[in-house]
Motif scaffolding. Structure first.
Motif, PDB file in Angstrom:
ATOM      1  N   ALA A 338      43.067  54.880-131.226  1.00 49.96           N
ATOM      2  CA  ALA A 338      43.340  55.740-130.065  1.00 49.96           C
ATOM      3  C   ALA A 338      42.342  55.464-128.942  1.00 49.96           C
ATOM      4  CB  ALA A 338      43.290  57.208-130.483  1.00 49.96           C
ATOM      5  N   ARG A 339      41.037  55.308-129.293  1.00 47.76           N
ATOM      6  CA  ARG A 339      40.040  55.007-128.260  1.00 47.76           C
ATOM      7  C   ARG A 339      40.332  53.644-127.612  1.00 47.76           C
ATOM      8  NH1 ARG A 339      36.641  57.245-132.220  1.00 47.76           N
ATOM      9  NH2 ARG A 339      36.068  55.155-132.950  1.00 47.76           N
ATOM     10  N   LEU A 340      40.724  52.674-128.434  1.00 43.62           N
ATOM     11  CA  LEU A 340      41.046  51.361-127.892  1.00 43.62           C
ATOM     12  C   LEU A 340      42.238  51.423-126.938  1.00 43.62           C
ATOM     13  CD1 LEU A 340      40.553  48.305-127.855  1.00 43.62           C
ATOM     14  CD2 LEU A 340      42.022  48.117-129.885  1.00 43.62           C
ATOM     15  N   LEU A 341      43.240  52.223-127.295  1.00 46.39           N
ATOM     16  CA  LEU A 341      44.400  52.366-126.416  1.00 46.39           C
ATOM     17  C   LEU A 341      44.024  53.057-125.110  1.00 46.39           C
ATOM     18  CD1 LEU A 341      47.207  53.335-128.967  1.00 46.39           C
ATOM     19  CD2 LEU A 341      46.925  51.166-127.759  1.00 46.39           C
ATOM     20  N   GLY A 342      43.110  54.055-125.193  1.00 48.16           N
ATOM     21  CA  GLY A 342      42.656  54.712-123.959  1.00 48.16           C
ATOM     22  C   GLY A 342      41.928  53.749-123.045  1.00 48.16           C
ATOM     23  N   ALA A 343      41.026  52.938-123.633  1.00 46.99           N
ATOM     24  CA  ALA A 343      40.313  51.949-122.810  1.00 46.99           C
ATOM     25  C   ALA A 343      41.271  50.934-122.216  1.00 46.99           C
ATOM     26  CB  ALA A 343      39.245  51.250-123.661  1.00 46.99           C
ATOM     27  N   THR A 344      42.275  50.552-122.977  1.00 44.10           N
ATOM     28  CA  THR A 344      43.273  49.604-122.477  1.00 44.10           C
ATOM     29  C   THR A 344      44.047  50.198-121.305  1.00 44.10           C
ATOM     30  OG1 THR A 344      43.484  48.684-124.706  1.00 44.10           O
ATOM     31  CG2 THR A 344      45.231  48.173-123.150  1.00 44.10           C
ATOM     32  N   ARG A 345      44.347  51.483-121.398  1.00 42.27           N
ATOM     33  CA  ARG A 345      45.069  52.145-120.288  1.00 42.27           C
ATOM     34  C   ARG A 345      44.217  52.138-119.023  1.00 42.27           C
ATOM     35  NH1 ARG A 345      45.242  57.290-118.230  1.00 42.27           N
ATOM     36  NH2 ARG A 345      47.247  57.926-117.293  1.00 42.27           N
ATOM     37  N   GLN A 346      42.923  52.431-119.160  1.00 38.91           N
ATOM     38  CA  GLN A 346      42.053  52.399-117.979  1.00 38.91           C
ATOM     39  C   GLN A 346      41.999  50.992-117.380  1.00 38.91           C
ATOM     40  OE1 GLN A 346      40.742  55.007-116.498  1.00 38.91           O
ATOM     41  NE2 GLN A 346      41.605  56.397-118.066  1.00 38.91           N
ATOM     42  N   GLU A 347      41.901  49.993-118.241  1.00 36.32           N
ATOM     43  CA  GLU A 347      41.874  48.629-117.750  1.00 36.32           C
ATOM     44  C   GLU A 347      43.168  48.264-117.047  1.00 36.32           C
ATOM     45  OE1 GLU A 347      39.470  46.451-117.565  1.00 36.32           O
ATOM     46  OE2 GLU A 347      38.034  47.835-118.496  1.00 36.32           O
ATOM     47  N   MET A 348      44.297  48.750-117.553  1.00 36.27           N
ATOM     48  CA  MET A 348      45.582  48.475-116.904  1.00 36.27           C
ATOM     49  C   MET A 348      45.649  49.125-115.532  1.00 36.27           C
ATOM     50  SD  MET A 348      47.379  46.486-118.781  1.00 36.27           S
ATOM     51  CE  MET A 348      49.018  46.717-118.098  1.00 36.27           C
ATOM     52  N   LEU A 349      45.087  50.355-115.406  1.00 34.35           N
ATOM     53  CA  LEU A 349      45.062  50.996-114.096  1.00 34.35           C
ATOM     54  C   LEU A 349      44.213  50.179-113.107  1.00 34.35           C
ATOM     55  CD1 LEU A 349      44.734  54.764-115.145  1.00 34.35           C
ATOM     56  CD2 LEU A 349      46.752  53.599-114.246  1.00 34.35           C
ATOM     57  N   ARG A 350      43.042  49.708-113.598  1.00 30.17           N
ATOM     58  CA  ARG A 350      42.202  48.882-112.728  1.00 30.17           C
ATOM     59  C   ARG A 350      42.940  47.591-112.337  1.00 30.17           C
ATOM     60  NH1 ARG A 350      38.320  50.242-116.767  1.00 30.17           N
ATOM     61  NH2 ARG A 350      36.929  51.922-116.084  1.00 30.17           N
ATOM     62  N   MET A 351      43.623  46.966-113.284  1.00 31.10           N
ATOM     63  CA  MET A 351      44.373  45.745-113.008  1.00 31.10           C
ATOM     64  C   MET A 351      45.478  45.992-111.983  1.00 31.10           C
ATOM     65  SD  MET A 351      44.683  42.545-113.555  1.00 31.10           S
ATOM     66  CE  MET A 351      43.713  42.278-115.029  1.00 31.10           C
ATOM     67  N   ASP A 352      46.080  47.200-112.020  1.00 30.33           N
ATOM     68  CA  ASP A 352      47.115  47.527-111.049  1.00 30.33           C
ATOM     69  C   ASP A 352      46.528  47.584-109.638  1.00 30.33           C
ATOM     70  OD1 ASP A 352      49.936  48.487-110.525  1.00 30.33           O
ATOM     71  OD2 ASP A 352      48.788  50.188-109.747  1.00 30.33           O
ATOM     72  N   GLY A 353      45.307  48.153-109.510  1.00 28.52           N
ATOM     73  CA  GLY A 353      44.647  48.179-108.208  1.00 28.52           C
ATOM     74  C   GLY A 353      44.333  46.772-107.697  1.00 28.52           C
ATOM     75  N   VAL A 354      43.842  45.944-108.601  1.00 27.45           N
ATOM     76  CA  VAL A 354      43.537  44.563-108.208  1.00 27.45           C
ATOM     77  C   VAL A 354      44.800  43.851-107.740  1.00 27.45           C
ATOM     78  CG1 VAL A 354      42.730  42.345-109.081  1.00 27.45           C
ATOM     79  CG2 VAL A 354      41.497  44.437-109.669  1.00 27.45           C
ATOM     80  N   LEU A 355      45.899  44.020-108.489  1.00 25.70           N
ATOM     81  CA  LEU A 355      47.154  43.381-108.103  1.00 25.70           C
ATOM     82  C   LEU A 355      47.653  43.892-106.755  1.00 25.70           C
ATOM     83  CD1 LEU A 355      49.006  43.297-111.555  1.00 25.70           C
ATOM     84  CD2 LEU A 355      48.023  41.355-110.319  1.00 25.70           C
ATOM     85  N   GLU A 356      47.440  45.191-106.490  1.00 26.01           N
ATOM     86  CA  GLU A 356      47.870  45.742-105.196  1.00 26.01           C
ATOM     87  C   GLU A 356      47.075  45.105-104.052  1.00 26.01           C
ATOM     88  OE1 GLU A 356      48.382  50.113-103.021  1.00 26.01           O
ATOM     89  OE2 GLU A 356      47.493  49.915-105.026  1.00 26.01           O
ATOM     90  N   ARG A 357      45.736  44.983-104.212  1.00 21.08           N
ATOM     91  CA  ARG A 357      44.929  44.342-103.168  1.00 21.08           C
ATOM     92  C   ARG A 357      45.343  42.876-103.000  1.00 21.08           C
ATOM     93  NH1 ARG A 357      40.859  47.299-105.782  1.00 21.08           N
ATOM     94  NH2 ARG A 357      40.119  45.414-106.855  1.00 21.08           N
TER      95      ARG A 357
END
Length: 412
Positions: A338-357
């Motif tokens: 569960a902790r690994l999935l939470g960290a993965t979700r945060q990383e995906m959100l950050r990746m979405d911001g990078v892709l938007e820029r």
């Protein structure tokens, strides 16, 4: 032929009587001179007829005698022939019976010889097999007697060994340790554990319960082996002494209740331990005799909170505890996932911001490229003017070339 002659003479007599009767009737009708002559003639005729009949009778008698003689001769010849045929048949039958008897005797002798030979061979094989089997059984019996002697010596050694209380307790403790090591994971129990601070009492084994806590509670397990009462019970059963058996069962029950109260007083210390403890009996035979006493196991469990278990039941309970450890490990792994999935979700959100820029930068870059192309076309027009080509004469060509260049650039 005698019957035929008697019949002929009867017919003659009847004919004579008929003629006499006729003459008498005629005489009565015609009485006169002619009547006498008629009678005389009739009488003469009758004498002649009688003489003729007598002659015929003699001739028939003669023929009858000849016929009798011929018949007798024929019968004699037939009897002689029949006697001779019977004698010859009897001789042939005797010879055939003698030959059959001789053939049967020879066949019986051959059969008897064959049977005797095969029977002799079968008896020899059977005797050899039986003798070999007897030797094998005798060898096995000697081996078994040796094993029994060795087992008897070992039983004597065991009796001497178990006569010591410490040795008996050590054997039960070693057996209990082997079961714990076989079922539980490493570090799941403690040996010779002190449950109270400042107390000298130590329990043989304390199993850590699989719960989420800083200090998990312990399950106290103590081994007991009341051999004296158990041996008295077995001896009474062997002697079929009902009174001694009842007394031994009462003594065994009393001993077990005392040991259960000791375990409850020493080793049940909540919250350091759970609310119950285990009394371990090292043999299934002893546990069976304890379980056979009506209500003893339930009474000890209810009053002393002590569970009585033998080698057959304790591994099942320990496997349940081991399953609790497995469940805890799975829960810990689930939390990690569960902790690994939470960290993965945060990383995906950050990746979405990078892709938007990156998309915004790509859009700005596309606008810059369009402006550069436009400026390039303007420069190209000016350069064509310098080469002597009228810029207005071939605008279509320039636009087509420009479009081809744009297409090639976009494709690149």
């Amino acid at each position: 032929m005698d019957g035929l002659g008697a019949g002929v003479w009867g017919l003659v007599a009847l004919a004579v009587i008929a003629i006499v009767a006729a003459l008498v009737l005629l005489a009565r009708r015609g009485r006169g001179a002619d009547g006498g002559d008629l009678l005389a003639r009739v009488y003469v005729m009758m004498e002649r007829d009688s003489a003729a009949r007598l002659a015929d009778g003699e001739a028939q008698r003669t023929r009858l005698d000849q016929f009798r003689a011929e018949t007798a001769d024929r019968l004699g010849a037939m009897a002689q022939s029949l006697t001779r045929d019977l004698a010859e048949a009897r001789v042939r039958q005797s010879e055939a019976l003698r030959e059959m008897a001789e053939t049967s005797a020879r066949q019986l002798d051959a059969i008897r010889a064959t049977v005797d030979e095969r029977l002799h061979e079968a008896v020899e094989r059977q005797m050899q097999t039986s003798f070999q089997r007897v030797l094998e059984q005798f060898t096995a019996m000697q081996k078994a007697m040796g094993e029994v002697s060795a087992m008897t010596a070992q039983i004597g050694d065991l009796k001497r060994l178990f006569s010591n209380v410490k040795t008996r307790g050590g054997w039960g403790e070693a057996q209990l340790r082997a079961i714990l090591d076989d079922v539980l994971p490493p570090g799941a129990y403690e040996a010779n554990c002190r449950l109270r601070e400042g107390s000298a009492e130590v329990v043989e084994f304390a199993v850590r319960m699989p719960v989420r806590a800083t200090t998990p509670p312990l399950l106290a397990i103590d081994s007991k082996f009341p051999t004296e009462a158990y041996e008295r019970l077995l001896d009474a059963v062997d002697r079929v002494d009902a009174e001694a058996e009842r007394a031994a069962r009462r003594a065994l029950e009393t001993t077990l209740k005392i040991e259960a109260r000791k375990i409850a007083a020493k080793y049940i210390v909540p919250p350091v331990t759970v609310e119950f403890a285990v009394l371990y009996l090292p043999t299934d035979g002893l546990y069976a005799e304890i379980a056979r006493i009506p209500g003893l196991v339930d009474e000890i469990g209810r009053t002393c909170r002590v569970m009585i278990m033998g080698p057959g039941l304790l591994p099942a309970m320990l496997r349940t505890i081991h399953l609790g450890y497995v469940t805890m490990a799975l829960e810990e792994r689930t939390d990690g996932i569960a902790r690994l999935l939470g960290a993965t979700r945060q990383e995906m959100l950050r990746m979405d911001g990078v892709l938007e820029r990156l998309a915004r930068n790509a859009s700005a870059m596309s606008s810059s490229i369009d402006e550069a192309r436009r400026r390039t076309r303007v420069v190209a027009k000016q350069l064509r003017g310098l080469d002597g080509i009228d810029p207005d004469a071939a605008p279509a060509m320039d636009e087509g070339a420009a479009e081809r260049g744009e297409t090639e650039f976009n494709g690149a």
